[in-house]
Write a protein that holds these residues in place. Structure first.
Motif, PDB file in Angstrom:
ATOM      1  N   GLY A 199       0.574  -1.292   0.097  1.00  0.00           N
ATOM      2  CA  GLY A 199      -0.254   0.157   0.110  1.00  0.00           C
ATOM      3  C   GLY A 199       0.919   1.474  -0.060  1.00  0.00           C
ATOM      4  O   GLY A 199       0.591   1.974  -1.052  1.00  0.00           O
ATOM      5  N   ALA A 200       1.958   1.065   0.717  1.00  0.00           N
ATOM      6  CA  ALA A 200       2.710   2.156   0.778  1.00  0.00           C
ATOM      7  C   ALA A 200       4.068   2.632  -0.486  1.00  0.00           C
ATOM      8  O   ALA A 200       3.958   3.652  -0.634  1.00  0.00           O
ATOM      9  CB  ALA A 200       4.038   1.731   2.226  1.00  0.00           C
ATOM     10  N   ILE A 201       4.451   2.152  -1.016  1.00  0.00           N
ATOM     11  CA  ILE A 201       4.985   2.115  -2.184  1.00  0.00           C
ATOM     12  C   ILE A 201       3.697   2.126  -3.064  1.00  0.00           C
ATOM     13  O   ILE A 201       3.989   3.075  -4.214  1.00  0.00           O
ATOM     14  CB  ILE A 201       5.954   0.796  -3.134  1.00  0.00           C
ATOM     15  N   ALA A 202       2.638   1.911  -3.547  1.00  0.00           N
ATOM     16  CA  ALA A 202       1.827   2.346  -4.562  1.00  0.00           C
ATOM     17  C   ALA A 202       1.023   3.262  -4.627  1.00  0.00           C
ATOM     18  O   ALA A 202       1.252   4.487  -5.169  1.00  0.00           O
ATOM     19  CB  ALA A 202       0.685   1.638  -3.976  1.00  0.00           C
ATOM     20  N   GLU A 203       1.440   3.983  -3.092  1.00  0.00           N
ATOM     21  CA  GLU A 203       0.750   5.831  -2.972  1.00  0.00           C
ATOM     22  C   GLU A 203       1.230   5.754  -3.380  1.00  0.00           C
ATOM     23  O   GLU A 203       0.964   7.129  -3.710  1.00  0.00           O
ATOM     24  CB  GLU A 203       0.269   6.085  -0.933  1.00  0.00           C
ATOM     25  N   VAL A 204       2.828   5.981  -2.885  1.00  0.00           N
ATOM     26  CA  VAL A 204       3.914   6.793  -3.946  1.00  0.00           C
ATOM     27  C   VAL A 204       3.907   6.808  -4.144  1.00  0.00           C
ATOM     28  O   VAL A 204       4.584   7.663  -5.720  1.00  0.00           O
ATOM     29  CB  VAL A 204       5.101   6.655  -2.646  1.00  0.00           C
TER      30      VAL A 204
END
Lengths: 203, 203
Positions: free
Chosen positions: A69-74
């Motif tokens: 989720g975090a890397i997708a957001e970035v």
DNA sequence: AAATTTGCCTAACAATTGTTAGTCGGATGG
DNA sequence: CCATCCGACTAACAATTGTTAGGCAAATTT
């Protein structure tokens, strides 16, 4: 309900298990150990969970989803490659420091997952690595990063941020943001001193 | 001796155990597993070793001594800080790739050491880390390294070289020397592109 | 008020664990 | 040639493992 009712939640079981798995490892932690940590009997655990493997499964995939989720957001929001990489590192550090027990299990004990889950897990892990690599790739294309071996750089970066789990203590002096900053700076600038004689040199 | 005599050596036992410990972990590998890998019975192992813990002990301390020896040698011979660090990294990579099974056990399974050995082991590990830190320290004093957080830089470097164990395959394309070189280059220079307009800029 | 569900318990199981005891044939040394 | 030792074996042990069955009291639903 009587004095024997403690209303243990599934999350409590998972948390207690994660703490034990970090300390002694998955296979060396028995269901009785986990139960004892919650002041109940081993058999009582099975009213909340299917079996021991399910606990490991929950921990590993819960953490994997946070990272994904975090890397997708970035990748959705930030534009500049250096900024992207810095944010990716920051989020990674935050997730790891947020729950060191679970992330220790995620990092060390995933090998004990049942074969079926293991494949799914490794797939998620590879996808995360690929997303990370894409950022470095972009940086090289945009000519802001050196044309290093991408895969290699990413492995170095990820190992550095994962290693945090080995020494980080929530009560320590260093906040996640500071840690992320120092890692990012190191990743960007390296160790060798830049001998700059030109005033126009940047950065 | 008859057909049942296979003359297994202690080193063979340790090597077979290391392979299993890497695959399934120390606690998940049984004495019967180790014996089966050598085509003997579990009880026969005890003619060569004291118990299961001794195998782990041998692997961990054997590896620890190799690392200690390597860093001592580097600190004795080489003078320049960058050269020292490069050589230290090279030796570290060589030791890890030389025996991936044992180094996997050294890196992952040392937590299962009996309490007594565990303390000695962690001491050796800290000493190694300290020696490494001293090199970075020297570099900063000599003004060839940036004044980064020493301890932090060393942790990043060591995690990068240790991570090799996770992906290195002896039959792969990359030789230990190449790996060491790329890690060293990355450690020295970092990721960000140096925008140099001055022809006198170095390096 | 009756019936069901919830959340724990005790007891027990089969399997696996590390380890020991004792045996036995062949190799070695006097 | 005899005695000893070596290197394996079979058999067995006590402990620990994950898990299941069944019970029982309190809470909830009907």
């Amino acid at each position: 309900m009587g004095e024997n009712i403690k209303n243990i939640s599934k999350e409590q079981i998972v948390a207690a298990a994660a703490k034990l798995f970090k300390q002694k490892g998955y296979t060396s932690s028995s269901m009785r150990d986990i139960a004892a940590a919650l002041n109940i009997e081993a058999a009582s655990l099975y009213h909340h969970i299917k079996n021991k493997e399910e606990i490991l499964d929950i921990i590993c995939f819960d953490m994997a989803k946070r990272f994904s989720g975090a890397i997708a957001e970035v990748n959705d929001i930030y534009f500049n490659a250096e900024e992207k990489l810095r944010k990716a590192i920051l989020h990674h550090v935050e997730i790891i420091t947020e729950d060191i027990d679970k992330s220790a299990v995620f990092l060390r004990e995933w090998r004990s997952l049942p074969e079926n889950s293991l494949q799914d897990f490794m797939l998620l892990r590879n996808q995360y690595e690929t997303e990370f690599t894409r950022i470095v790739e972009n940086g090289i294309e945009e000519d802001v990063f050196e044309a290093v071996d991408k895969k290699f750089a990413v492995l170095s970066i990820l190992s550095s941020v994962n290693w945090i789990n080995e020494w980080y203590q929530a009560d320590g002096k260093m906040k996640p943001q500071e840690i992320a900053q120092r890692i990012s700076d190191f990743v960007m600038g390296g160790l060798r001193k830049k001998l700059v004689t030109d005033p126009h040199y940047r950065p």
